[in-house]
Design a protein around this motif. Structure first.
Motif, mmCIF file in Angstrom:
data_model
loop_
_atom_site.group_PDB
_atom_site.id
_atom_site.type_symbol
_atom_site.label_atom_id
_atom_site.label_comp_id
_atom_site.label_asym_id
_atom_site.label_seq_id
_atom_site.Cartn_x
_atom_site.Cartn_y
_atom_site.Cartn_z
ATOM 1 N N UNK A 58 1.536 6.168 -4.427
ATOM 2 C CA UNK A 58 1.544 7.999 -4.905
ATOM 3 C C UNK A 58 0.291 7.573 -3.628
ATOM 4 N N UNK A 59 -0.037 8.957 -3.450
ATOM 5 C CA UNK A 59 -1.263 8.920 -2.452
ATOM 6 C C UNK A 59 -2.545 9.333 -3.040
ATOM 7 N N UNK A 60 -3.291 8.721 -2.768
ATOM 8 C CA UNK A 60 -4.678 8.650 -3.141
ATOM 9 C C UNK A 60 -5.821 9.541 -3.696
ATOM 10 N N UNK B 290 8.968 13.651 -3.221
ATOM 11 C CA UNK B 290 10.057 13.267 -4.165
ATOM 12 C C UNK B 290 10.514 11.948 -3.800
ATOM 13 N N UNK B 291 10.408 11.595 -2.230
ATOM 14 C CA UNK B 291 11.194 10.287 -1.366
ATOM 15 C C UNK B 291 9.795 9.339 -1.849
ATOM 16 N N UNK B 292 7.503 9.569 -2.146
ATOM 17 C CA UNK B 292 6.817 8.450 -2.571
ATOM 18 C C UNK B 292 7.649 7.880 -4.290
ATOM 19 N N UNK C 107 1.563 5.633 6.887
ATOM 20 C CA UNK C 107 0.561 6.527 6.325
ATOM 21 C C UNK C 107 0.142 6.725 4.345
ATOM 22 N N UNK C 108 0.686 6.413 3.604
ATOM 23 C CA UNK C 108 0.327 6.930 2.633
ATOM 24 C C UNK C 108 -1.471 5.586 2.300
ATOM 25 N N UNK C 109 -1.072 4.371 2.798
ATOM 26 C CA UNK C 109 -2.059 3.565 2.663
ATOM 27 C C UNK C 109 -3.225 4.278 4.195
ATOM 28 N N UNK C 110 -2.627 4.983 4.728
ATOM 29 C CA UNK C 110 -4.152 5.301 5.840
ATOM 30 C C UNK C 110 -4.314 7.052 5.657
ATOM 31 N N UNK C 111 -3.880 7.452 4.514
ATOM 32 C CA UNK C 111 -4.012 8.688 4.854
ATOM 33 C C UNK C 111 -5.060 9.374 3.390
ATOM 34 N N UNK C 112 -6.503 10.027 3.422
ATOM 35 C CA UNK C 112 -7.221 10.346 3.027
ATOM 36 C C UNK C 112 -6.878 11.733 2.731
ATOM 37 N N UNK C 113 -5.998 11.809 2.645
ATOM 38 C CA UNK C 113 -6.372 13.757 2.265
ATOM 39 C C UNK C 113 -5.377 13.881 0.422
ATOM 40 N N UNK C 114 -5.390 15.159 0.126
ATOM 41 C CA UNK C 114 -4.223 15.225 -0.825
ATOM 42 C C UNK C 114 -2.767 15.108 -0.389
ATOM 43 N N UNK C 115 -1.759 15.589 -1.095
ATOM 44 C CA UNK C 115 -0.018 15.096 -0.770
ATOM 45 C C UNK C 115 0.351 16.317 -0.232
#
Length: 123
Positions: free
Chosen positions: A121-123, A113-115, A89-97
């Motif tokens: 890290x979210x991009x 916490x999970x991340x 999900x993090x690799x595909x997500x383009x928005x904020x946390x």
């Protein structure tokens, strides 16, 4: 129910044999796509293959014991499944946390916490 059904089926056969406890365990985990007829065929085949008065799991047809090994091998812990999912999900997500937390239905704090625990890290 499997133990009682097998006992009844064995009782109808000429020579008296019984199922070993581990054999009942294996039979209890099988899915029986052919229903009760398949169980009866398996019991009769094991009866014929057994050299002793006790029917062991090794006397059962291979197809009965194989699914247990396959199912156990494919079981993944919930923690590992969640980690893999979050990585994807993090690799595909383009928005904020914040937007990712909303999309996943969790609080931003929980997601952070999970991340952090996974080193993501979210991009």
């Amino acid at each position: 129910d499997i133990a009682m059904l097998c006992s009844h089926m064995l009782h109808e056969l000429p020579s008296k044999k019984r199922l070993h406890k581990s054999t009942i365990e294996v039979l209890s985990h099988y899915t029986y796509p052919g229903n009760i007829r398949e169980l009866k065929n398996i019991v009769e085949q094991a009866y014929l293959l057994a050299d002793e008065n006790v029917i062991y799991p090794t006397d059962l047809p291979e197809l009965v014991s194989e699914p247990i090994a396959q199912n156990n091998a494919s079981i993944v812990t919930l923690e590992a499944a969640e980690a893999k999912y979050l990585e994807e999900v993090v690799a595909k997500h383009e928005g904020s946390i914040d937007s990712l937390a909303v999309a996943l239905g969790v609080s931003q704090r929980t997601l952070y916490r999970k991340l952090q625990a996974l080193g993501l890290k979210v991009k």
